[in-house]
Design an enzyme around this catalytic site. Structure first.
Site, PDB file in Angstrom:
ATOM      1  N   HIS A 104       0.939  -1.083  -0.075  1.00  0.00           N
ATOM      2  CA  HIS A 104       0.006   0.017   0.156  1.00  0.00           C
ATOM      3  C   HIS A 104       0.818   1.301  -0.103  1.00  0.00           C
ATOM      4  CE1 HIS A 104      -3.224   2.996   0.868  1.00  0.00           C
ATOM      5  NE2 HIS A 104      -2.704   3.180   1.856  1.00  0.00           N
ATOM      6  N   GLU A 105       1.901   1.347   1.067  1.00  0.00           N
ATOM      7  CA  GLU A 105       2.476   2.568   1.022  1.00  0.00           C
ATOM      8  C   GLU A 105       3.617   2.845  -0.271  1.00  0.00           C
ATOM      9  OE1 GLU A 105       3.032   4.608   3.656  1.00  0.00           O
ATOM     10  OE2 GLU A 105       1.234   3.803   4.487  1.00  0.00           O
ATOM     11  N   SER A 106       3.691   1.888  -0.952  1.00  0.00           N
ATOM     12  CA  SER A 106       4.731   2.015  -1.937  1.00  0.00           C
ATOM     13  C   SER A 106       3.878   1.933  -3.518  1.00  0.00           C
ATOM     14  CB  SER A 106       5.721   0.934  -2.460  1.00  0.00           C
ATOM     15  OG  SER A 106       5.131  -0.196  -2.511  1.00  0.00           O
TER      16      SER A 106
END
Length: 160
Positions: free
Chosen positions: A48-50
């Site tokens: 998700h973060e990337s």
């Protein structure tokens, strides 16, 4: 960690899976992300973060939220320009001068020959360091135990 597992778990491209699978396997092994529950939660967060491994650096506009990085003592951003210089980097989007310094220092204490992320925050974008720092951050915030307990809400809060 295989490229196929990484693609299936995060939706990343074949190319990104090939680039990140080995350094991610090494980082997970080093920081005890070694059960199905831990690995699933970790991959969900870093995926998700990337943006499914598309971004190892925050997309800088700056937005109103990004503008607030400047001068934030809690992030260690004490010098003019630190907000942009220490934007989120790596698979977990490590943000702030203090976090870059802490990542460097803690990895070195663990016997890892980490570069000086405070002097060169851009190195956090390289697959080896993007993976290692993400796994260190995860473990240092107690996320392995939270994954074992199925406490995904607290994991998300600690990451953000």
């Amino acid at each position: 960690m295989t490229p196929d597992l990484l693609r299936t778990a995060t939706g990343c491209t074949v190319e990104r899976a090939a680039l990140y699978a080995q350094p991610l396997a090494e980082a997970c092994n080093r920081f005890g992300i070694d059960t199905p529950q831990r690995l699933a939660a970790f991959l969900a967060q870093i995926g998700h973060e990337s943006g499914s491994f598309r971004y190892a650096r925050e997309i800088w506009v700056p937005t109103p939220a990004q503008s607030r990085y400047e001068g934030r003592a809690d992030l260690g951003n004490t010098q003019p320009g630190d907000g942009a210089r220490y934007m989120g980097r790596g698979l977990i989007q490590l943000t702030g001068r203090a976090n870059a310094r802490q990542a460097r220092d803690e990895l070195r204490k663990a016997g890892i020959d980490a570069p000086d992320f405070e002097a060169r925050p851009d190195l956090l974008e390289l697959p080896e360091w993007a993976c290692m720092v993400a796994a260190w951050f995860w473990a240092s915030r107690g996320c392995n135990g939270l994954a074992d307990a199925g406490d995904f809400l607290t994991i998300t809060r600690r990451i953000n």
